[in-house]
Motif scaffolding. Sequence first.
Motif, PDB file in Angstrom:
ATOM      1  N   THR A   1       0.956   6.543   6.991  1.00 17.25           N
ATOM      2  CA  THR A   1       0.525   7.459   8.038  1.00 17.25           C
ATOM      3  C   THR A   1       1.728   8.245   8.546  1.00 17.25           C
TER       4      THR A   1
ATOM      5  N   SER B   1      -1.710   1.424  10.584  1.00 18.13           N
ATOM      6  CA  SER B   1      -2.396   1.092   9.334  1.00 18.13           C
ATOM      7  C   SER B   1      -3.233   2.261   8.839  1.00 18.13           C
TER       8      SER B   1
ATOM      9  N   GLU C   1      -6.184   2.205   7.497  1.00 17.10           N
ATOM     10  CA  GLU C   1      -7.585   2.096   7.890  1.00 17.10           C
ATOM     11  C   GLU C   1      -7.807   2.608   9.315  1.00 17.10           C
ATOM     12  N   GLU C   2      -6.938   2.212  10.249  1.00 16.83           N
ATOM     13  CA  GLU C   2      -7.109   2.631  11.641  1.00 16.83           C
ATOM     14  C   GLU C   2      -6.855   4.135  11.803  1.00 16.83           C
TER      15      GLU C   2
ATOM     16  N   GLN D   1      -0.276   4.212   0.886  1.00 15.62           N
ATOM     17  CA  GLN D   1      -0.703   5.130   1.929  1.00 15.62           C
ATOM     18  C   GLN D   1       0.138   4.932   3.184  1.00 15.62           C
TER      19      GLN D   1
ATOM     20  N   LYS E   1       0.839  -1.200   0.000  1.00 16.21           N
ATOM     21  CA  LYS E   1       0.000   0.000   0.000  1.00 16.21           C
ATOM     22  C   LYS E   1       0.870   1.244   0.000  1.00 16.21           C
TER      23      LYS E   1
ATOM     24  N   MET F   1      -7.208   6.401   9.457  1.00 15.26           N
ATOM     25  CA  MET F   1      -8.312   7.103   8.802  1.00 15.26           C
ATOM     26  C   MET F   1      -9.530   7.144   9.727  1.00 15.26           C
ATOM     27  N   ARG F   2      -9.812   6.022  10.398  1.00 15.74           N
ATOM     28  CA  ARG F   2     -10.931   5.985  11.340  1.00 15.74           C
ATOM     29  C   ARG F   2     -10.704   6.983  12.473  1.00 15.74           C
TER      30      ARG F   2
END
Length: 199
Positions: free
Chosen positions: A113, A175, A177-178, A111, A109, A180-181
């Motif tokens: 962080t 990650s 996803e985490e 992306q 990926k 972003m959440r």
Amino acid sequence: MKRTLIRGLLNVLPMALSLWLFWSLFASLDELGKLMLSTVGQQSLFTGAGFLLVVMLVFIAGLLFSVSPIVWLWNWVERQLMRFPLFKSVYGSIRDIASLMNRDPSKPKNQQTVLVKQANGGYVVGFIMTETAPQPLLDALPEGEWVPVLFQLSYQMAGVTSLVKREDLIMVDWSFEEAMRFNLTAGISKPADENGEQH
């Protein structure tokens, strides 16, 4: 009483809304499939037949897009329609979102962080969505390795993209996803552990 009611609401509401959303999508696609069947004089044999027809047609479309002539024809039609400014804006936005969702988990990926220090000494969580900025921007910026960083806005899918020097970034082992959440909910939503309990 009030606390118990809120606790029940917070646990039941997300599940109920999710199930309602997926059921609405299923029902809409089923109706679309039934409409296509009725145009050729066929009746729906059972509930979900229309949905299966739509899924089958999408699968066939996926197979067709592996054939070069079909891909060339589609790209040509796309280029012609993109000449219309309104269509270009709407279609381009939808296509970009679909491309973001269609990420191959087997591939690394892009992306990453990161943390970016602010003037007041605080830090903002951001995401490196791509490793290189567009050349016109690089030509206009001072010397240095500039990276596009997305700063997501809380409770919105929108965000602000800033160009930051790589040397000013702090890489975070977190990650996409985490993180972003965390940004979308301003830190209220936390990942569940293996038992499904919130930390």
